[in-house]
Design an enzyme around this catalytic site. Structure first.
Site, PDB file in Angstrom:
ATOM      1  N   ASP A 297       0.907  -1.158   0.000  1.00  0.00           N
ATOM      2  CA  ASP A 297       0.000   0.000   0.000  1.00  0.00           C
ATOM      3  C   ASP A 297       0.944   1.205   0.000  1.00  0.00           C
ATOM      4  O   ASP A 297       1.691   1.407   0.961  1.00  0.00           O
ATOM      5  CB  ASP A 297      -0.888  -0.049   1.255  1.00  0.00           C
ATOM      6  CG  ASP A 297      -1.486   1.298   1.619  1.00  0.00           C
ATOM      7  OD1 ASP A 297      -1.941   1.463   2.774  1.00  0.00           O
ATOM      8  OD2 ASP A 297      -1.476   2.211   0.754  1.00  0.00           O
ATOM      9  N   GLU A 315      -3.299   4.076  -2.836  1.00  0.00           N
ATOM     10  CA  GLU A 315      -3.747   3.724  -1.468  1.00  0.00           C
ATOM     11  C   GLU A 315      -5.244   3.901  -1.312  1.00  0.00           C
ATOM     12  O   GLU A 315      -5.947   3.013  -0.804  1.00  0.00           O
ATOM     13  CB  GLU A 315      -3.028   4.577  -0.428  1.00  0.00           C
ATOM     14  CG  GLU A 315      -3.606   4.335   0.959  1.00  0.00           C
ATOM     15  CD  GLU A 315      -2.814   4.913   2.101  1.00  0.00           C
ATOM     16  OE1 GLU A 315      -2.477   6.121   2.062  1.00  0.00           O
ATOM     17  OE2 GLU A 315      -2.508   4.140   3.028  1.00  0.00           O
ATOM     18  N   GLU A 316      -5.762   5.044  -1.728  1.00  0.00           N
ATOM     19  CA  GLU A 316      -7.190   5.308  -1.551  1.00  0.00           C
ATOM     20  C   GLU A 316      -8.028   4.273  -2.310  1.00  0.00           C
ATOM     21  O   GLU A 316      -9.044   3.794  -1.800  1.00  0.00           O
ATOM     22  CB  GLU A 316      -7.524   6.719  -2.025  1.00  0.00           C
ATOM     23  CG  GLU A 316      -6.961   7.830  -1.143  1.00  0.00           C
ATOM     24  CD  GLU A 316      -5.547   8.254  -1.527  1.00  0.00           C
ATOM     25  OE1 GLU A 316      -5.001   7.716  -2.528  1.00  0.00           O
ATOM     26  OE2 GLU A 316      -4.989   9.130  -0.838  1.00  0.00           O
TER      27      GLU A 316
END
Ligand SMILES: Cn1c(=O)c2c(ncn2C[C@@H](O)CN2CCOCC2)n(C)c1=O
Length: 499
Positions: A297, A315-316
């Site tokens: 991540d 990541e989101e």
């Protein structure tokens, strides 16, 4: 090595030859509480059933080492009685009475949420939420949501004291701790985040108690006009539709790993480690081609980054397609330079395409990943926050390179497991793009950390074919010359003295 032909999309070791869980995993013992394990359910699973909360009866805790739960009897708010006398009332009572109203529109939902968040009456706006239910969904879909999904979400949220029967310890800086939660507990916590019921988590002031924690209440997901918010809401609503239709029976573990004793880190200049296998490809994604591997991540130090706000890159996106990851924001303090967060068991509920402005929800996803003996999906994600370089040349300074080497070492290091049982690392342009990192330097740093921790690497350059070729050529050189990690570190230091 392959010929320098254009149409090669991947180079090096075939993916099929890289180690993956569960094939390479050693067998797990019986899950049981121990010093660094906090298990919030009964670890004795009965077939197919939902893990039972532990303990049986709700234990209240209201202190600075635990999440302040919305249902705590200490969660109070001041009211002015008619007599003008000041008194305090239970906010959980207010939350229940507010959410148990018939909610048949996003306006009702807004009023209900603001009813127990009065100080944000003028500051929170619910534009994205209204747009989603009035413009994006048609009338039928919208009324289906308010008739069937929302009541289920309310029930899931209000069942919190019967589902999470003990408060969750905070994963603070410098501690090593693993929290085990059932997917049902995660769903109830996320439903509370959706209804913005977590107390003391909205203050923006620096001195506030949770200033060093990511925000968790979903109010920022509901505001603004960006198209991204609409795609994010599709992911979140689909997740709730899924878990309300059928309560998932698995578990997820959240481990904060903090290696703060300097002597645990390698002396990079002295390292004799040799480089391992590399599969490098310009196509493929970490979460698909990297199943069973340790999946990177590309994290913000505040885990999840802008998932509840504007952010929408690697990541989101991972937090949106696996919404259970969002719960880590409830109890994970900002990561320090020697720390990382490892999440094992998160389920993928959503399919998607693109990223940033091209990010689109493309439908429900049925996750077929097998579960381990502790009921966790065999998906291990490590949140590693790279440094953000405002000027590119900063990243070549020796102490900056050392920080990134140590951060990657912290994330990759499984020193208690024999090499044969350690899956490959699935990664890519970690700390690049918005973080300002140079992909070729970041690739070398990750290869060095992987060599030091005896892990093979699957590297996805995300459509960058030249980068793919360059990383392959670099790796061929490193392996053919049999150079050590120490030689590399030394060379990097020499090279950067030219800056
Ligand atoms: C390897 N990899 C990615 O690089 C990736 C991804 N989803 C988005 N990105 C990349 C973006 O986050 C930003 N990158 C843009 C190009 O430069 C590096 C960062 N996924 C799913 C992925 O597997």
């Amino acid at each position: 090595t392959q010929p320098m032909s254009e149409n090669n999309v991947w180079f090096g070791t075939p993916l099929s030859q890289l180690k993956r869980a569960p094939q390479c995993s050693s067998c797990l013992g019986q899950l049981q509480p121990e010093r660094h394990f906090k298990i919030l359910f009964k670890p004795k699973f009965t077939d197919g059933s939902i893990p039972k909360p532990f303990p049986d009866n709700y234990q209240d805790r209201w202190d600075s080492n635990h999440v302040r739960m919305p249902c705590s009897s200490e969660n109070l708010y001041p009211v002015e009685a008619e007599s003008g006398k000041k008194e305090v009332k239970s906010r959980w009572e207010l939350i229940q009475s507010s959410l148990l109203h018939v909610l048949s529109s996003s306006v009702d939902l807004e009023e209900s949420i603001l009813h127990y968040n009065t100080r944000y009456n003028k500051r929170w706006n619910f534009e994205a939420l209204h747009h989603y239910f009035t413009e994006v969904l048609d009338r039928e879909e919208s009324s289906y949501f308010f008739a069937s999904v929302l009541p289920g979400m309310v029930q899931l949220a209000l069942e919190l004291p019967n589902i999470c029967t003990q408060p969750i310890p905070l994963l603070k800086q410098n501690i090593n701790q693993t929290i085990f939660l059932s997917q049902q507990q995660l769903a109830s916590l996320l439903a509370n985040a959706f209804f913005c019921t977590f107390p003391r988590r909205n203050a923006q002031q620096k001195k506030s108690e949770y200033a060093a924690y990511p925000d968790i209440n979903f109010n920022r997901l509901f505001d603004g006009r960006s198209a991204r918010k609409q795609e994010k809401l599709k992911c979140i609503i689909n997740y709730f539709r899924r878990v309300i239709t059928k309560t998932p029976c698995g578990t997820v573990s959240f481990t904060r790993r903090s290696i703060h004793s300097a002597d645990t880190y390698p002396n990079w200049e002295q390292s004799q480690a040799k480089f391992g296998k590399l599969h490098v490809s310009s196509v493929g994604k970490i979460e698909t081609e990297g199943t069973g591997m340790l999946q990177l991540d590309f994290a913000n130090s505040s885990v999840g980054g802008g998932v509840l706000g504007q952010g929408c890159v690697q990541e989101e996106i991972r937090f949106l397609i696996c919404p259970e990851l969002i719960v880590s924001r409830l109890f994970t303090e900002v990561l320090g330079k020697h720390e990382c967060l490892i999440i094992k068991g998160a389920e993928q509920y959503n399919s998607y395409s693109g990223y940033a402005n091209s990010f689109r929800w493309t439908g429900n996803h049925a996750d077929k990943t097998p579960r381990d003996k502790w009921r966790r999906r065999e998906t291990e994600i490590v949140a590693l926050d790279a440094l953000h370089f405002r000027q590119a040349e900063q990243q070549y300074q020796p102490e900056k390179m050392k920080r990134e080497l140590n951060k990657a070492f912290c994330g990759f290091n499984e020193n208690d497991k024999p090499e044969a049982h350690v899956p490959a690392v699935a990664t890519g342009n970690w700390g690049c793009g918005a973080f300002g990192g140079n992909p070729r330097l970041k690739a070398l740093i990750q290869l060095m950390a992987a060599a030091e921790t005896k892990r093979d690497v699957a590297y996805f350059t995300f459509h960058d074919k030249t980068l793919c070729q360059d990383i392959h050529n670099m790796h061929v050189f490193l392996q053919s010359q049999e150079v050590s990690v120490g030689w590399c570190k030394h060379a990097m230091k020499q090279a950067t003295s030219l800056y």
